[in-house]
Write a protein that holds these residues in place. Structure first.
Motif, PDB file in Angstrom:
ATOM      1  N   THR A  81      -1.254  -4.043   0.518  1.00  0.00           N
ATOM      2  CA  THR A  81      -1.859  -2.749   0.177  1.00  0.00           C
ATOM      3  C   THR A  81      -1.808  -1.841   1.400  1.00  0.00           C
ATOM      4  OG1 THR A  81      -4.089  -3.431   0.859  1.00  0.00           O
ATOM      5  CG2 THR A  81      -3.486  -3.808  -1.438  1.00  0.00           C
ATOM      6  N   LEU A  82      -1.487  -0.582   1.154  1.00  0.00           N
ATOM      7  CA  LEU A  82      -1.600   0.435   2.199  1.00  0.00           C
ATOM      8  C   LEU A  82      -3.086   0.583   2.553  1.00  0.00           C
ATOM      9  CD1 LEU A  82       0.537   2.767   3.207  1.00  0.00           C
ATOM     10  CD2 LEU A  82      -0.812   4.248   1.734  1.00  0.00           C
ATOM     11  N   VAL A  83      -3.384   0.912   3.802  1.00  0.00           N
ATOM     12  CA  VAL A  83      -4.761   1.288   4.141  1.00  0.00           C
ATOM     13  C   VAL A  83      -5.008   2.665   3.516  1.00  0.00           C
ATOM     14  CG1 VAL A  83      -6.357   1.884   6.000  1.00  0.00           C
ATOM     15  CG2 VAL A  83      -4.706   0.028   6.331  1.00  0.00           C
ATOM     16  N   PRO A  84      -6.007   2.806   2.633  1.00  0.00           N
ATOM     17  CA  PRO A  84      -6.246   4.127   2.041  1.00  0.00           C
ATOM     18  C   PRO A  84      -6.493   5.180   3.126  1.00  0.00           C
ATOM     19  CG  PRO A  84      -7.594   2.460   0.953  1.00  0.00           C
ATOM     20  CD  PRO A  84      -6.967   1.794   2.148  1.00  0.00           C
ATOM     21  N   ARG A  85      -5.893   6.362   2.945  1.00  0.00           N
ATOM     22  CA  ARG A  85      -5.996   7.440   3.941  1.00  0.00           C
ATOM     23  C   ARG A  85      -6.914   8.549   3.424  1.00  0.00           C
ATOM     24  NH1 ARG A  85      -2.218   3.978   5.631  1.00  0.00           N
ATOM     25  NH2 ARG A  85      -0.304   4.804   6.527  1.00  0.00           N
ATOM     26  N   PRO A  86      -7.642   9.204   4.338  1.00  0.00           N
ATOM     27  CA  PRO A  86      -8.460  10.352   3.913  1.00  0.00           C
ATOM     28  C   PRO A  86      -7.614  11.428   3.215  1.00  0.00           C
ATOM     29  CG  PRO A  86      -8.907   9.794   6.215  1.00  0.00           C
ATOM     30  CD  PRO A  86      -7.795   8.896   5.774  1.00  0.00           C
ATOM     31  N   SER A 177      -0.589   9.318  -8.402  1.00  0.00           N
ATOM     32  CA  SER A 177       0.178   8.351  -7.618  1.00  0.00           C
ATOM     33  C   SER A 177       0.280   8.794  -6.167  1.00  0.00           C
ATOM     34  CB  SER A 177       1.599   8.196  -8.195  1.00  0.00           C
ATOM     35  OG  SER A 177       2.303   7.204  -7.476  1.00  0.00           O
ATOM     36  N   ASN A 178       0.141   7.816  -5.276  1.00  0.00           N
ATOM     37  CA  ASN A 178       0.510   8.020  -3.873  1.00  0.00           C
ATOM     38  C   ASN A 178       1.716   7.121  -3.636  1.00  0.00           C
ATOM     39  OD1 ASN A 178       0.826   8.241  -1.133  1.00  0.00           O
ATOM     40  ND2 ASN A 178      -0.993   7.033  -0.620  1.00  0.00           N
ATOM     41  N   PRO A 179       2.910   7.629  -3.940  1.00  0.00           N
ATOM     42  CA  PRO A 179       4.104   6.773  -3.864  1.00  0.00           C
ATOM     43  C   PRO A 179       4.599   6.654  -2.423  1.00  0.00           C
ATOM     44  CG  PRO A 179       4.743   8.981  -4.513  1.00  0.00           C
ATOM     45  CD  PRO A 179       3.240   9.003  -4.335  1.00  0.00           C
ATOM     46  N   PRO A 180       5.515   5.731  -2.157  1.00  0.00           N
ATOM     47  CA  PRO A 180       6.130   5.695  -0.826  1.00  0.00           C
ATOM     48  C   PRO A 180       7.011   6.936  -0.664  1.00  0.00           C
ATOM     49  CG  PRO A 180       7.252   4.188  -2.312  1.00  0.00           C
ATOM     50  CD  PRO A 180       6.072   4.729  -3.064  1.00  0.00           C
ATOM     51  N   TYR A 181       6.864   7.645   0.460  1.00  0.00           N
ATOM     52  CA  TYR A 181       7.637   8.894   0.584  1.00  0.00           C
ATOM     53  C   TYR A 181       8.237   9.110   1.966  1.00  0.00           C
ATOM     54  CZ  TYR A 181       2.898  10.490   1.971  1.00  0.00           C
ATOM     55  OH  TYR A 181       1.661  10.633   2.548  1.00  0.00           O
ATOM     56  N   ILE A 182       8.199   8.107   2.818  1.00  0.00           N
ATOM     57  CA  ILE A 182       8.816   8.256   4.142  1.00  0.00           C
ATOM     58  C   ILE A 182      10.316   7.967   4.004  1.00  0.00           C
ATOM     59  CG2 ILE A 182       8.736   7.515   6.551  1.00  0.00           C
ATOM     60  CD1 ILE A 182       5.997   8.466   5.710  1.00  0.00           C
ATOM     61  N   ALA A 183      11.172   8.866   4.521  1.00  0.00           N
ATOM     62  CA  ALA A 183      12.610   8.602   4.505  1.00  0.00           C
ATOM     63  C   ALA A 183      12.878   7.334   5.327  1.00  0.00           C
ATOM     64  CB  ALA A 183      13.374   9.787   5.080  1.00  0.00           C
ATOM     65  N   GLU A 193       0.769   0.802  13.946  1.00  0.00           N
ATOM     66  CA  GLU A 193      -0.290   0.486  12.973  1.00  0.00           C
ATOM     67  C   GLU A 193       0.244   0.619  11.542  1.00  0.00           C
ATOM     68  OE1 GLU A 193      -0.808   2.122  15.722  1.00  0.00           O
ATOM     69  OE2 GLU A 193      -2.746   1.516  16.581  1.00  0.00           O
ATOM     70  N   VAL A 194       1.107   1.628  11.336  1.00  0.00           N
ATOM     71  CA  VAL A 194       1.667   1.903  10.015  1.00  0.00           C
ATOM     72  C   VAL A 194       2.955   1.095   9.824  1.00  0.00           C
ATOM     73  CG1 VAL A 194       2.595   3.720   8.526  1.00  0.00           C
ATOM     74  CG2 VAL A 194       0.658   4.213  10.056  1.00  0.00           C
ATOM     75  N   ARG A 195       3.884   1.226  10.769  1.00  0.00           N
ATOM     76  CA  ARG A 195       5.223   0.641  10.639  1.00  0.00           C
ATOM     77  C   ARG A 195       5.167  -0.876  10.500  1.00  0.00           C
ATOM     78  NH1 ARG A 195       7.720  -1.038  15.084  1.00  0.00           N
ATOM     79  NH2 ARG A 195       6.561   0.383  16.429  1.00  0.00           N
ATOM     80  N   ALA A 201       6.996  -1.504   1.245  1.00  0.00           N
ATOM     81  CA  ALA A 201       7.152  -1.007  -0.129  1.00  0.00           C
ATOM     82  C   ALA A 201       6.237   0.181  -0.406  1.00  0.00           C
ATOM     83  CB  ALA A 201       6.864  -2.126  -1.132  1.00  0.00           C
ATOM     84  N   ALA A 202       5.180   0.340   0.391  1.00  0.00           N
ATOM     85  CA  ALA A 202       4.264   1.464   0.185  1.00  0.00           C
ATOM     86  C   ALA A 202       4.666   2.679   1.016  1.00  0.00           C
ATOM     87  CB  ALA A 202       2.839   1.046   0.526  1.00  0.00           C
ATOM     88  N   LEU A 203       5.654   2.506   1.878  1.00  0.00           N
ATOM     89  CA  LEU A 203       6.066   3.599   2.772  1.00  0.00           C
ATOM     90  C   LEU A 203       7.454   4.129   2.462  1.00  0.00           C
ATOM     91  CD1 LEU A 203       5.107   1.986   6.231  1.00  0.00           C
ATOM     92  CD2 LEU A 203       3.775   3.690   4.968  1.00  0.00           C
ATOM     93  N   ASP A 204       8.392   3.215   2.171  1.00  0.00           N
ATOM     94  CA  ASP A 204       9.818   3.544   2.170  1.00  0.00           C
ATOM     95  C   ASP A 204      10.224   4.282   0.893  1.00  0.00           C
ATOM     96  OD1 ASP A 204      12.568   3.636   2.351  1.00  0.00           O
ATOM     97  OD2 ASP A 204      12.755   1.584   3.098  1.00  0.00           O
ATOM     98  N   LEU A 232       0.450  14.130  -7.726  1.00  0.00           N
ATOM     99  CA  LEU A 232       1.230  13.228  -6.881  1.00  0.00           C
ATOM    100  C   LEU A 232       1.035  13.579  -5.410  1.00  0.00           C
ATOM    101  CD1 LEU A 232       4.665  13.342  -8.799  1.00  0.00           C
ATOM    102  CD2 LEU A 232       2.717  11.795  -9.175  1.00  0.00           C
ATOM    103  N   GLU A 233       0.816  12.554  -4.579  1.00  0.00           N
ATOM    104  CA  GLU A 233       0.725  12.817  -3.141  1.00  0.00           C
ATOM    105  C   GLU A 233       2.089  13.208  -2.602  1.00  0.00           C
ATOM    106  OE1 GLU A 233      -1.861  10.493  -0.736  1.00  0.00           O
ATOM    107  OE2 GLU A 233      -0.621  10.717   1.065  1.00  0.00           O
ATOM    108  N   LEU A 234       2.084  14.120  -1.608  1.00  0.00           N
ATOM    109  CA  LEU A 234       3.310  14.610  -0.983  1.00  0.00           C
ATOM    110  C   LEU A 234       3.347  14.224   0.486  1.00  0.00           C
ATOM    111  CD1 LEU A 234       3.037  18.267  -2.314  1.00  0.00           C
ATOM    112  CD2 LEU A 234       4.661  16.517  -3.131  1.00  0.00           C
TER     113      LEU A 234
HETATM  114  N1  GLN Z   1       0.607   8.824   4.329  1.00  0.00           N
HETATM  115  C1  GLN Z   1       1.217   7.653   4.873  1.00  0.00           C
HETATM  116  C2  GLN Z   1       1.625   7.885   6.297  1.00  0.00           C
HETATM  117  O1  GLN Z   1       1.934   8.998   6.660  1.00  0.00           O
HETATM  118  C3  GLN Z   1       2.427   7.239   4.096  1.00  0.00           C
HETATM  119  C4  GLN Z   1       2.066   6.693   2.776  1.00  0.00           C
HETATM  120  C5  GLN Z   1       3.111   6.932   1.766  1.00  0.00           C
HETATM  121  O2  GLN Z   1       4.328   6.856   2.008  1.00  0.00           O
HETATM  122  N2  GLN Z   1       2.682   7.207   0.604  1.00  0.00           N
HETATM  123  O3  GLN Z   1       1.610   6.993   7.082  1.00  0.00           O
END
Ligand code: GLN
Length: 287
Positions: A81-86, A177-183, A193-195, A201-204, A232-234
């Motif tokens: 699980t991703l750490v939930p973000r504010p 949805s907060n989908p994975p959205y990092i290129a 901490e994130v990488r 799967a929650a980032l890519d 949708l989260e951006l």
């Molecule tokens: N918001 C997260 C970050 O910037 C990324 C989470 C996501 O890809 N949905 O680290």
């Protein structure tokens, strides 16, 4: 301890040191003041050494604690699980603005739920709503189920293992949805901490970061009620691209909501009231 944390590149070294010490002593902030002049017992010293070693390897504070607060509720975390973000609270606020009637019996889906934070926050705000949380990860779903139960939502929530909404039938009033959205190429540049500790799967989000949006948006005309709401989260800089994908999928963009830092963070769109019905009439099954 502070210097070591600082030297490891940790910005909040002071605050982290205080928290680690409090956790090792199993006390709160006032307990820390009382304990200030006493030497640490062996048990606390060992606990502190273990916590400090993990933090020096840049394991996030939330993972050391095992829980993270989101929308005033506490959520357990697991490796998948991703750490939930504010920032993600922007989505909850956007839903509340778009659907101000709190007693509405909304049917909600949270696609790629992770810890279950988004669905739980919405069920807390809409006492007559029910929801489905999906995730591809069985471990994440088990964590989500635990969290939904912990906040008393078992009777109003189901969890389903699938990619986005693929296994779901029927139509829903609200999709979040907060989908994975990092290129993919940008992942190497994220904080450890994130990488290292958030699940890939929650980032890519694939080569351009938009792969999950394409998959999700293509399915929304099937999943939403006519006039239904999608939030949708951006990621940074993605508002225009995701808005275009939403329009191409037949949605109407209502709002791009900014997070507390002023970044466009949530795309708010609705399914044209007549499009769902039109698609149904034209679908091969109904001819
Ligand atoms: N918001 C997260 C970050 O910037 C990324 C989470 C996501 O890809 N949905 O680290």
């Amino acid at each position: 301890m502070r210097q070591a944390l600082h030297a490891a590149g940790i910005a909040e070294a002071d605050a982290d040191a205080r928290h680690l010490l409090a956790w090792a002593l199993k006390c709160d902030a006032s307990g820390l003041i009382l304990a200030a002049d006493r030497p640490l017992g062996t048990e606390a010293a060992d606990a502190l050494a273990a916590l400090l070693a993990r933090r020096l390897r840049r394991e996030p504070m939330a993972r050391l604690k095992g829980t993270r607060e989101f929308w005033g509720l506490e959520f357990e975390l697991s490796a998948e699980t991703l750490v939930p973000r504010p920032d993600t609270e922007t989505l909850v606020e956007a839903v509340l603005r778009a659907r101000p009637e709190r007693t509405a019996p909304l049917r909600i889906i949270d696609l790629g739920t992770g810890s279950g934070a988004l669905l739980a926050a919405l069920l807390a705000e809409y006492p007559r709503a029910s929801g489905v949380a999906t995730d591809r990860s069985r471990l994440a779903l088990s964590t989500a189920r635990t969290n939904l139960a912990r906040h008393g939502f078992t009777a109003r929530a189901a969890v389903v293992a699938c990619d986005w909404g693929t296994a779901l039938g029927g139509r829903f009033d609200v999709v979040v949805s907060n989908p994975p959205y990092i290129a993919t190429a940008d992942i190497a540049g994220l904080d450890p901490e994130v990488r290292v500790f958030d699940p890939a799967a929650a980032l890519d989000g694939g080569a351009d970061g938009l792969a999950a949006y394409r998959a999700i948006l293509a399915d929304l005309p099937r999943l939403l009620t006519p006039g239904g709401l999608a939030v949708l989260e951006l990621g940074i800089g993605q508002a225009a691209a995701v808005a275009n994908l939403a329009v191409a999928a037949g949605l109407v963009v209502r709002e791009v909501a900014a997070d507390l830092a002023g970044h466009p963070r949530a795309l708010v769109a609705t399914l044209q009231a007549d499009l769902g019905a039109m698609l149904e009439t034209n679908s091969p099954n109904s001819r």
